[in-house]
Design an enzyme around this catalytic site. Sequence first.
Site, PDB file in Angstrom:
ATOM      1  N   ASP A   1     -60.614 -26.714 -11.296  1.00 36.91           N
ATOM      2  CA  ASP A   1     -60.460 -25.652 -10.232  1.00 36.91           C
ATOM      3  C   ASP A   1     -61.733 -25.284  -9.516  1.00 36.91           C
ATOM      4  OD1 ASP A   1     -58.315 -25.718 -11.846  1.00 36.91           O
ATOM      5  OD2 ASP A   1     -58.061 -23.445 -11.683  1.00 36.91           O
TER       6      ASP A   1
ATOM      7  N   LYS B   1     -54.835 -23.130  -4.527  1.00 33.95           N
ATOM      8  CA  LYS B   1     -54.698 -22.039  -5.431  1.00 33.95           C
ATOM      9  C   LYS B   1     -55.372 -20.924  -4.911  1.00 33.95           C
ATOM     10  CE  LYS B   1     -57.070 -20.332  -9.846  1.00 33.95           C
ATOM     11  NZ  LYS B   1     -58.202 -20.879 -10.975  1.00 33.95           N
TER      12      LYS B   1
ATOM     13  N   LYS C   1     -50.707 -22.656  -7.261  1.00 36.47           N
ATOM     14  CA  LYS C   1     -51.142 -21.895  -8.256  1.00 36.47           C
ATOM     15  C   LYS C   1     -51.795 -20.375  -7.786  1.00 36.47           C
ATOM     16  CE  LYS C   1     -54.561 -21.412 -11.928  1.00 36.47           C
ATOM     17  NZ  LYS C   1     -55.525 -22.370 -12.895  1.00 36.47           N
TER      18      LYS C   1
END
Length: 317
Positions: free
Chosen positions: A154, A217, A253
């Site tokens: 991430d 995300k 996400k």
Amino acid sequence: MSHDFPRNPGQPLDTSAFERQQINLRATERRAAQIATRRSVKKNYQAAWLVNAIKVIDLTTLAGDDTAARVRRLCAKARQPLAPHILQGLGIAPVTTGAVCVYPTMVPHAVDALAGTGIPVASVATGFPAGLMPLPLRLEEIRWAVAQGAAEIDIVITREHVLGGNWQALYDEVAAMRAACGNAHLKAILATGDLQTLSNVYAASMVAMQAGADFIKTSTGKEGVNATLPVSLTMVRALRDYRDATGQMVGFKPAGGLKTAKDAIVWQSLMKEEMGAPWLAPDLFRIGASSLLGDIERQLEHHVTGRYAAAHRHAVA
């Protein structure tokens, strides 16, 4: 992360895909409000949605006082997120969370604790949460985490590139991070609470996908404003536009601020209505959360027994 479709290879930067895109704030807010209010699922249907939510959770600990012991406890919860009597009452086989997400130095502990389970370890990287480190150091952090066994990374984008409209710099940065990930999948954190406008959110989403991101995300969870439905809707519309233009499937996400079982159902409803059933599976949808799982387990216990348990009976770790 196991895909039955090709990984997003990215494409050359194409600013025409987003520079003329206008985001109607009021219309976006109205549509987001509909998602949260018009769908109601009850009883067995609600239980099914909540069980699916468990399967897409990136169970997360990103605290300054994280320890190997805490990570091992978190991994134990990821391996068995529901108590045996709840599984028995639901009549389902054991489930696991979608992944465990930790800081890079905690990756070896998580990999060891999850060995043989098939649960991937995700690591934040690139100077999380601010991302304000020299790019070579951020790339080395990615390589280090991957070498320790992280299957997903991430990353955090440089917000200044978005706020200044420097799309080439943003593209080059994410593309370099994608290359540093190798076979590990890249989730690009946009830190939408710092991006000021929905137009910036849409543009940053497009650039990240063009640079090869496997997921986009919302947040680090450390901003003042994290995942919201209008921002999420804007990002989901961007990945739908990218899919329609390129044929590539990219995941989404939301992270930060999702704490209740109701939140889990609302965000799954967003994916079902905007993208369809394939985006309810962990290879295309994740929820970044720490406390959410406890409330889901509590609601499922009520479904099975008719009683609410005390929150401490469903501790995350």
